[in-house]
Design a protein around this motif. Sequence first.
Motif, PDB file in Angstrom:
ATOM      1  N   LEU A 182       0.087  14.396   5.469  1.00  0.00           N
ATOM      2  CA  LEU A 182      -0.393  13.293   6.301  1.00  0.00           C
ATOM      3  C   LEU A 182      -1.895  13.430   6.507  1.00  0.00           C
ATOM      4  O   LEU A 182      -2.412  14.552   6.544  1.00  0.00           O
ATOM      5  CB  LEU A 182       0.307  13.315   7.665  1.00  0.00           C
ATOM      6  N   PRO A 183      -2.590  12.309   6.669  1.00  0.00           N
ATOM      7  CA  PRO A 183      -4.039  12.385   6.875  1.00  0.00           C
ATOM      8  C   PRO A 183      -4.454  13.221   8.083  1.00  0.00           C
ATOM      9  O   PRO A 183      -5.529  13.803   8.094  1.00  0.00           O
ATOM     10  CB  PRO A 183      -4.451  10.924   7.068  1.00  0.00           C
ATOM     11  N   ASP A 184      -3.592  13.297   9.098  1.00  0.00           N
ATOM     12  CA  ASP A 184      -3.949  14.063  10.294  1.00  0.00           C
ATOM     13  C   ASP A 184      -3.395  15.487  10.279  1.00  0.00           C
ATOM     14  O   ASP A 184      -3.553  16.228  11.243  1.00  0.00           O
ATOM     15  CB  ASP A 184      -3.499  13.323  11.564  1.00  0.00           C
ATOM     16  N   LYS A 185      -2.757  15.900   9.158  1.00  0.00           N
ATOM     17  CA  LYS A 185      -2.237  17.263   9.047  1.00  0.00           C
ATOM     18  C   LYS A 185      -2.811  17.967   7.828  1.00  0.00           C
ATOM     19  O   LYS A 185      -3.578  18.906   7.962  1.00  0.00           O
ATOM     20  CB  LYS A 185      -0.707  17.260   8.999  1.00  0.00           C
ATOM     21  N   GLU A 202      -7.639  -3.023  13.647  1.00  0.00           N
ATOM     22  CA  GLU A 202      -6.726  -2.433  14.620  1.00  0.00           C
ATOM     23  C   GLU A 202      -6.016  -1.235  14.022  1.00  0.00           C
ATOM     24  O   GLU A 202      -5.805  -1.158  12.812  1.00  0.00           O
ATOM     25  CB  GLU A 202      -5.694  -3.454  15.108  1.00  0.00           C
ATOM     26  N   CYS A 203      -5.695  -0.306  14.873  1.00  0.00           N
ATOM     27  CA  CYS A 203      -4.870   0.832  14.478  1.00  0.00           C
ATOM     28  C   CYS A 203      -3.417   0.397  14.604  1.00  0.00           C
ATOM     29  O   CYS A 203      -3.107  -0.550  15.324  1.00  0.00           O
ATOM     30  CB  CYS A 203      -5.130   2.021  15.395  1.00  0.00           C
ATOM     31  N   ASP A 204      -2.553   1.097  13.893  1.00  0.00           N
ATOM     32  CA  ASP A 204      -1.135   0.783  13.994  1.00  0.00           C
ATOM     33  C   ASP A 204      -0.336   2.068  13.782  1.00  0.00           C
ATOM     34  O   ASP A 204      -0.903   3.154  13.741  1.00  0.00           O
ATOM     35  CB  ASP A 204      -0.731  -0.333  13.024  1.00  0.00           C
ATOM     36  N   ALA A 205       0.951   1.925  13.605  1.00  0.00           N
ATOM     37  CA  ALA A 205       1.832   3.088  13.501  1.00  0.00           C
ATOM     38  C   ALA A 205       1.503   3.976  12.304  1.00  0.00           C
ATOM     39  O   ALA A 205       1.733   5.174  12.339  1.00  0.00           O
ATOM     40  CB  ALA A 205       3.284   2.630  13.425  1.00  0.00           C
ATOM     41  N   GLU A 206       0.973   3.397  11.231  1.00  0.00           N
ATOM     42  CA  GLU A 206       0.681   4.177  10.034  1.00  0.00           C
ATOM     43  C   GLU A 206      -0.794   4.521   9.880  1.00  0.00           C
ATOM     44  O   GLU A 206      -1.140   5.396   9.107  1.00  0.00           O
ATOM     45  CB  GLU A 206       1.136   3.417   8.781  1.00  0.00           C
ATOM     46  N   ARG A 207      -1.655   3.813  10.540  1.00  0.00           N
ATOM     47  CA  ARG A 207      -3.086   4.047  10.380  1.00  0.00           C
ATOM     48  C   ARG A 207      -3.701   4.272  11.749  1.00  0.00           C
ATOM     49  O   ARG A 207      -3.791   3.356  12.550  1.00  0.00           O
ATOM     50  CB  ARG A 207      -3.731   2.836   9.683  1.00  0.00           C
ATOM     51  N   GLU A 266       0.833  -1.200   0.000  1.00  0.00           N
ATOM     52  CA  GLU A 266       0.000   0.000   0.000  1.00  0.00           C
ATOM     53  C   GLU A 266       0.870   1.254   0.000  1.00  0.00           C
ATOM     54  O   GLU A 266       1.700   1.461   0.888  1.00  0.00           O
ATOM     55  CB  GLU A 266      -0.901  -0.012   1.242  1.00  0.00           C
ATOM     56  N   VAL A 267       0.675   2.100  -0.998  1.00  0.00           N
ATOM     57  CA  VAL A 267       1.442   3.332  -1.140  1.00  0.00           C
ATOM     58  C   VAL A 267       1.183   4.277   0.033  1.00  0.00           C
ATOM     59  O   VAL A 267       2.094   4.949   0.513  1.00  0.00           O
ATOM     60  CB  VAL A 267       1.130   4.021  -2.493  1.00  0.00           C
ATOM     61  N   GLY A 268      -0.052   4.330   0.514  1.00  0.00           N
ATOM     62  CA  GLY A 268      -0.385   5.228   1.620  1.00  0.00           C
ATOM     63  C   GLY A 268       0.458   4.981   2.857  1.00  0.00           C
ATOM     64  O   GLY A 268       0.899   5.935   3.516  1.00  0.00           O
ATOM     65  N   ARG A 269       0.703   3.735   3.170  1.00  0.00           N
ATOM     66  CA  ARG A 269       1.533   3.409   4.333  1.00  0.00           C
ATOM     67  C   ARG A 269       2.971   3.873   4.108  1.00  0.00           C
ATOM     68  O   ARG A 269       3.618   4.392   5.021  1.00  0.00           O
ATOM     69  CB  ARG A 269       1.493   1.916   4.628  1.00  0.00           C
TER      70      ARG A 269
END
Length: 166
Positions: A32-35, A111-116, A15-18
């Motif tokens: 970033l998705p959160d910025k 689950e959430c992880d370091a990238e998602r 996955e490119v997004g990760r």
Amino acid sequence: MLRHLKGLGFECREEVGRQLVREQRAIGGAALPDKDCAAFRDLLFDRSIDAFDQEPVRAGVPVFYDRSFLEALAYSEIIGVPVPKRMVVAAMQRRFAPLVFVCAPWREIFECDAERHHDFDFACRDYAANVSVYRAYGYTLVEVPQMCVEDRVQFVIQQIEKAGGC
């Protein structure tokens, strides 16, 4: 599933997004998705297009992608920004095999992880937006049943064989 498919000898693409999230965090970037959601979407689309264009097309050899440039278009809906015409044109010029396998969000394994970092509700909205975009671009969607990885992979292989390969 992709690790298992790769272990069976299939071509699989990460996955490119990760990759982008890891890179942006490493350099202190804002895409970033959160910025900066729109900057993330733009970079995601461009890098996904580049990845697709760099892959040689070999007739009859399936390549499994963990997400694609079409999902960057779906992300536009989620973040409430219009899809630039250049993205629509680029997406229409490139085609995957007609069958696209989709995996609905599955609460028991989510689950959430370091990238998602997003939650399950976001995963459900993301899934619905992606399904809509893939259908709008003319793909036939095959929902992968929620069962153990080995059975899901076997299901995918059987569907490809039923369809006569890629």
